[in-house]
Write a protein that holds these residues in place. Structure first.
Motif, short mmCIF file in Angstrom:
data_model
loop_
_atom_site.label_atom_id
_atom_site.label_comp_id
_atom_site.label_asym_id
_atom_site.label_seq_id
_atom_site.Cartn_x
_atom_site.Cartn_y
_atom_site.Cartn_z
N ASP A 93 24.40 54.14 101.78
CA ASP A 93 25.24 53.00 101.44
C ASP A 93 24.45 51.70 101.52
O ASP A 93 24.80 50.71 100.87
CB ASP A 93 26.44 52.91 102.41
CG ASP A 93 27.32 54.15 102.32
OD1 ASP A 93 27.55 54.64 101.20
OD2 ASP A 93 27.76 54.64 103.38
N ALA A 94 23.40 51.70 102.35
CA ALA A 94 22.57 50.51 102.50
C ALA A 94 21.22 50.95 103.06
O ALA A 94 21.09 52.03 103.65
CB ALA A 94 23.22 49.50 103.44
N GLY A 95 20.21 50.09 102.86
CA GLY A 95 18.92 50.35 103.45
C GLY A 95 17.79 50.37 102.44
O GLY A 95 18.00 50.19 101.23
N GLN A 96 16.59 50.54 102.95
CA GLN A 96 15.38 50.57 102.14
C GLN A 96 14.55 51.80 102.46
O GLN A 96 14.51 52.27 103.60
CB GLN A 96 14.53 49.32 102.39
CG GLN A 96 15.19 48.00 102.03
CD GLN A 96 14.29 46.82 102.35
OE1 GLN A 96 13.44 46.89 103.22
NE2 GLN A 96 14.49 45.73 101.62
N ILE A 97 13.87 52.32 101.44
CA ILE A 97 12.89 53.38 101.59
C ILE A 97 11.57 52.87 101.04
O ILE A 97 11.51 52.36 99.92
CB ILE A 97 13.31 54.66 100.85
CG1 ILE A 97 14.59 55.24 101.46
CG2 ILE A 97 12.18 55.70 100.88
CD1 ILE A 97 15.11 56.46 100.72
N ASP A 98 10.51 53.01 101.83
CA ASP A 98 9.18 52.61 101.41
C ASP A 98 8.27 53.83 101.49
O ASP A 98 8.02 54.36 102.58
CB ASP A 98 8.65 51.48 102.31
CG ASP A 98 7.32 50.92 101.81
OD1 ASP A 98 6.69 51.54 100.94
OD2 ASP A 98 6.91 49.86 102.31
#
Length: 262
Positions: free
Chosen positions: A71-76
């Motif tokens: 639903d939210a967040g970042q992937i690097d």
């Protein structure tokens, strides 16, 4: 082995970009499955996710390659953070999924294909490799997991442990940066589970990057560089196996006692 092992810090396989998750949140209706998770997985290491059932372990793993959309967040993945809580293009989704490959507890082999056919299908169809190259690499990978003599066998002629090893060879055939395992031995009896654990230990020794959801304390003790303990969608402890197994924190002690007695 442990995170302090000097071979881990000097081997070239461990010098690539880490996997970073930032602010990952996932809900199912009113249930908060993941609550603002931050996690970094170093290349060339084995991270084990532990915790009680319903703690968010498998959901977190599935969010890494978008089988569950956060639903939210970042992937690097090493090229800069990607916002994964909003709309994602098909291209971005494919890129994230191509960098990590899942191995499930229920094998998910195609029953109409041989072991070799299961391993070579995706490299040909997805990566565009020639059938000849895919077959050469597929046979080598089956040999790697101890199944050189089972290339022409169909899944219904393989034991559960052999099927799971074919699934691991299939994952390796995609050349992923990160291998994700969702309770890879939970559907197996102890003897067959040992076959799979031996393969995972070999992959860890090669400094592949593994993230493994498991209930096996023995596996965590034997193979992990790092143990992440989750409960109620949050990370409770993140550290070395030594720190996890020596912790006197009551919740961790109770978990070790209960799981260790099963």
């Amino acid at each position: 082995m442990s995170a302090a092992d000097p071979q881990r810090s000097t081997d070239p396989a461990a010098t690539g970009h880490p996997l970073r998750l930032s602010g990952i949140r996932k809900t199912f209706g009113d249930l908060v499955a993941l609550d603002d998770i931050d996690l970094e997985v170093a290349r060339g290491t084995t991270t084990v996710l532990l915790g009680p059932s319903g703690s968010g372990k498998s959901t977190l793993l599935r969010c890494v390659n978008l089988l569950e959309k956060p639903d939210a967040g970042q992937i690097d993945l090493g090229d800069g953070p990607i916002e994964v809580g909003g709309a994602l293009s098909a291209r971005t989704t494919r890129e994230i999924r191509s960098r990590s490959t899942m191995v499930f507890q229920q094998f998910n082999l195609f029953p109409h294909l041989t072991a070799l056919g299961n391993v070579t299908l995706a490299p040909v169809e997805t990566l565009g490799r020639s059938s000849r190259v895919a077959e050469e690499e597929g046979r080598a990978l089956l040999a790697k997991v101890g199944l050189a003599d089972k290339a022409d066998a169909y899944p219904d002629r393989l034991s559960g442990g052999q099927q799971q090893r074919v699934a691991i060879a299939r994952a390796l055939a995609m050349d992923p940066d990160f291998l994700l395992f969702d309770e890879p031995t939970s559907a197996l009896d102890p003897e067959l589970a040992a076959e799979v654990v031996a393969v995972l230990a070999d992959l860890a020794a090669e400094q592949r990057t593994l993230v493994v959801v498991t209930h096996s304390l023995a596996f965590a003790r034997r193979v992990a560089d790092r143990v992440v303990f989750l409960e109620a969608g949050r990370i409770v402890q993140d550290g070395s196996p030594e720190e996890f197994f020596s912790s006197q924190e009551p919740r961790l002690r109770r978990f070790r006692e209960v799981i260790g007695s099963v």
